[in-house]
Design an enzyme around this catalytic site. Sequence first.
Site, PDB file in Angstrom:
ATOM      1  N   HIS A 186      -6.469 -16.897  -3.742  1.00  0.00           N
ATOM      2  CA  HIS A 186      -5.879 -17.360  -2.471  1.00  0.00           C
ATOM      3  C   HIS A 186      -5.860 -16.228  -1.442  1.00  0.00           C
ATOM      4  O   HIS A 186      -6.206 -16.426  -0.275  1.00  0.00           O
ATOM      5  CB  HIS A 186      -4.436 -17.827  -2.698  1.00  0.00           C
ATOM      6  CG  HIS A 186      -4.305 -19.141  -3.406  1.00  0.00           C
ATOM      7  ND1 HIS A 186      -4.865 -20.294  -2.936  1.00  0.00           N
ATOM      8  CD2 HIS A 186      -3.653 -19.478  -4.555  1.00  0.00           C
ATOM      9  CE1 HIS A 186      -4.562 -21.306  -3.747  1.00  0.00           C
ATOM     10  NE2 HIS A 186      -3.829 -20.837  -4.751  1.00  0.00           N
ATOM     11  N   GLU A 202      -7.423 -23.912  -3.255  1.00  0.00           N
ATOM     12  CA  GLU A 202      -7.273 -23.913  -4.712  1.00  0.00           C
ATOM     13  C   GLU A 202      -8.619 -23.671  -5.406  1.00  0.00           C
ATOM     14  O   GLU A 202      -8.659 -23.125  -6.505  1.00  0.00           O
ATOM     15  CB  GLU A 202      -6.652 -25.243  -5.155  1.00  0.00           C
ATOM     16  CG  GLU A 202      -6.159 -25.262  -6.585  1.00  0.00           C
ATOM     17  CD  GLU A 202      -4.867 -24.481  -6.819  1.00  0.00           C
ATOM     18  OE1 GLU A 202      -4.261 -23.974  -5.842  1.00  0.00           O
ATOM     19  OE2 GLU A 202      -4.470 -24.365  -7.987  1.00  0.00           O
ATOM     20  N   HIS A 206      -5.261 -15.583 -10.029  1.00  0.00           N
ATOM     21  CA  HIS A 206      -5.181 -16.836  -9.268  1.00  0.00           C
ATOM     22  C   HIS A 206      -4.751 -16.563  -7.820  1.00  0.00           C
ATOM     23  O   HIS A 206      -5.407 -17.002  -6.869  1.00  0.00           O
ATOM     24  CB  HIS A 206      -4.178 -17.771  -9.961  1.00  0.00           C
ATOM     25  CG  HIS A 206      -3.985 -19.093  -9.291  1.00  0.00           C
ATOM     26  ND1 HIS A 206      -4.618 -20.239  -9.709  1.00  0.00           N
ATOM     27  CD2 HIS A 206      -3.232 -19.457  -8.220  1.00  0.00           C
ATOM     28  CE1 HIS A 206      -4.265 -21.253  -8.926  1.00  0.00           C
ATOM     29  NE2 HIS A 206      -3.413 -20.803  -8.010  1.00  0.00           N
ATOM     30  N   GLU A 207      -3.660 -15.822  -7.665  1.00  0.00           N
ATOM     31  CA  GLU A 207      -3.164 -15.548  -6.306  1.00  0.00           C
ATOM     32  C   GLU A 207      -4.127 -14.650  -5.528  1.00  0.00           C
ATOM     33  O   GLU A 207      -4.215 -14.751  -4.297  1.00  0.00           O
ATOM     34  CB  GLU A 207      -1.759 -14.931  -6.347  1.00  0.00           C
ATOM     35  CG  GLU A 207      -0.697 -15.823  -6.981  1.00  0.00           C
ATOM     36  CD  GLU A 207      -0.617 -17.221  -6.367  1.00  0.00           C
ATOM     37  OE1 GLU A 207      -0.952 -17.383  -5.181  1.00  0.00           O
ATOM     38  OE2 GLU A 207      -0.233 -18.160  -7.113  1.00  0.00           O
TER      39      GLU A 207
END
Lengths: 491, 491
Positions: free
Chosen positions: A260, A286, A256-257
């Site tokens: 980003h 997101e 997930h990170e």
Amino acid sequence: MSAYEDLMRFEHDTQALAQVAGRLGWDQETMMPRGAADQRGEEMAAIEGVLHARRIDPRMGDWLAQIDDATLDQVGQAQMRHIRKTYARTMKIPADLATKLARVTSRAQGLWAQARADEDVAAFLPVLEEVVALKREEGKALANGGDVYDAMVDDYEPEMTAAELAAMFDAMRPRLVALRAAVLAAEPPRALSGHFPSEMQMELTRKLAVTFGYDMRHGRVDKAVHPFSSGSGHDVRITTRTNELDPFNCFYSTIHEVGHGCYEQNIDDAYLLTPLGGGVSMGVHESQSRIYENQLGRSRAFTGWLYGQMRDSFGDFGIDSEDEFYRTVNRVHDGYIRTEADEVQYNLHIMLRFDLERALMAGDLQVADLEAAWNDRFSADFGYAVDRPSNGCLQDVHWSVGLFGYFPTYSLGNVYAGCLHEALRKAVPDLDDQLARGETGGATAWLRDNVQRHGGLFRPAEVIERASGRVPGPEPLLTYLEAKFAALYGV
Amino acid sequence: MSAYEDLMRFEHDTQALAQVAGRLGWDQETMMPRGAADQRGEEMAAIEGVLHARRIDPRMGDWLAQIDDATLDQVGQAQMRHIRKTYARTMKIPADLATKLARVTSRAQGLWAQARADEDVAAFLPVLEEVVALKREEGKALANGGDVYDAMVDDYEPEMTAAELAAMFDAMRPRLVALRAAVLAAEPPRALSGHFPSEMQMELTRKLAVTFGYDMRHGRVDKAVHPFSSGSGHDVRITTRTNELDPFNCFYSTIHEVGHGCYEQNIDDAYLLTPLGGGVSMGVHESQSRIYENQLGRSRAFTGWLYGQMRDSFGDFGIDSEDEFYRTVNRVHDGYIRTEADEVQYNLHIMLRFDLERALMAGDLQVADLEAAWNDRFSADFGYAVDRPSNGCLQDVHWSVGLFGYFPTYSLGNVYAGCLHEALRKAVPDLDDQLARGETGGATAWLRDNVQRHGGLFRPAEVIERASGRVPGPEPLLTYLEAKFAALYGV
């Protein structure tokens, strides 16, 4: 030099100083000695003071008055759109209101953390009242007679409105409720068993980060209490965490990170340390973390590869096949906590918060009634009662920080990810073959070229529309979720 | 509010921002991703620009004109002494000279590193010429008709002069030369043998740091290419390095940096983020690192305890007794490199640099002749020839950064440490019994109370005189060295 060049020189230093402040934030969560917190508060206040002074610098007003945006090229016009917007926003907030908000939210975070630890909602409500009152005041100053909550959403997702969000949620809600009910009635998948040493998780998680295109020459992966991504351009750092019974927490937080982080790393170098040099909105940000984490990272193809990696690292952990592993990764389960929710239920958690915070900002819900409203809504949506405040209205830090209008961008990110995923599947027909080999390059290159490299050049919805070829909407996400979970659970 | 209060508020933020810049420096050497160097340069330039603007802020001049120092208490007067000095210094340097110096020294560091790697003095000399010319210009601006080199020394050791330093070195030189000759003619001690894993060195080095009173709640120990200490007050970080064949490099670098770090950590909290909140001079700073490292850390008593610790960690490493270990720790040996020099020879390396840089600044030595001058002097002092530039005039970074007048403060630190050690022995009669048990609390508490806590309150020489009860001079150091090494080598 022209006024535009002067302004961009000034902005360059402002952006550089903002990066410095971000680096301090990263340090605070990863490296800072525990006893340095008070001194760090002073250091952060000093650099925030410098940034604020630059944002309201009288020269800014002069430059903005002198520059005729129509004479600039596309990039220059986009830069000016961001600069004018930030300047207008800053000038609308009275200085004493900004100071009060900074002071109250700083205090509120501490009280929130203590109240959550003590399961004591009453200890948090007085300061939350102050935060809500100040945020409503700020919202009124920003809205210029328009909708207060719209003005707040606009801070995180420019040009998005509460009405559009409400329509989006209305379209999602019945189908997600139906899908959830069907899936929870079916046989649940097996859970992982075993023990997963923290250092081995970190080793594999760094491999996963690189697998997803995260550039270690311009980043690093550390442990922190909460996973986050920090910084733009050539210095973008991410964090993750480990739980020795649940390695998915580490691996999927990392992926997930990395979404980003790659967004920030892959922005066109021409925009470095300019207003275009960061992600364009929270929703688009997101969308990158979500598509990396869910549509790619939790796909049948990629989990097949990950299963092999985990077997190599950890040996037997009670799962006998790739198919079974895929089901386990995508387990749908009851739970109170938003950040632990699965793809099917996550957006229901957001809708609850969206409706409550919108009512708070409109004055239709009083802070004193928040806990009851939360618990009623949760029971109605999920079918079981909140057992304690840390599983209910005290679970998220956001409101204590004054982040109203932020929650819906999480769902918007999911919706955008759905649109992008639909287009990506068409653009890269053999995506699953690639993912099954642990190759994400086809997908990440497409995202880089169609979304990430643009930074702040286009408006948020425009970025998604240009990349996906459609006006953003929830249909692709819902279709994807229904197909995926129907197949997984045989419903 | 009074002008003094306004000024101190302003200084508080300036000091906080200087801490932020220091934190970035630490990050750059320890954590920063390699590919982030360019962007970091922009970030550092932006924060240095903010600091410079604050130092020349017109309000500074107004406040300084309004404040009558005589009306302030002792602390206030000391604060004003530091502030007035910094302000006067800043205002004497023309802005374009400061800019040129920053640009040229930044370039010079890169060229120096490359020249050292290539063993190519000629590649470094042109930029060194530029640095020397700009530094001489700066020195003239600072000196107001006085001695240029004095003005530079004053930056690092306020109120010290080249003449005083020369007299100090003249007193030291013959006795150190004689001691060196006698020791090198004697039987050398045995060297360590074995392999010392890096991670085990780091574990023991952290234990050593805590043993010497370093507060891990307000600090941390990391690896870096060069050991250093960074930060003041509640966030003081040190670094060390490891060589798996030579653990002393790690341990004694750590103890040295712990001396610097404890100085910063132990300054009175009342001075936090004020001009008095840092070490008062380079010489006094170095006195703390040196007394920790040498007079305490390399004493017979402490090395006896350390021997046991190393045996516990590493097993047998070819040294059979505490006495033999003590001799090995204090091995005097030929060598080209200042930072690797032993207590007997270290100051000879400094004298060489002091004379050369003083001549460069006076215009009595040309940059083109520097290498020959270095090599001649080295042969004369050490009795063997420099074999390559990286072992000669390219070994230190200092001149490339524009640090002229800095080298002598290393010897001054040794001299101050000698004075403090003499007094400490009287104040703590059972010091050796304590050190033999690995207890440094008696020594470090005395140093904290008599030196460290005062920060910038007193003038450098005054700090040493108040603590040691004598006017600072080299006699105690020389007496200590002669006694120690005569006993060790039976000469």
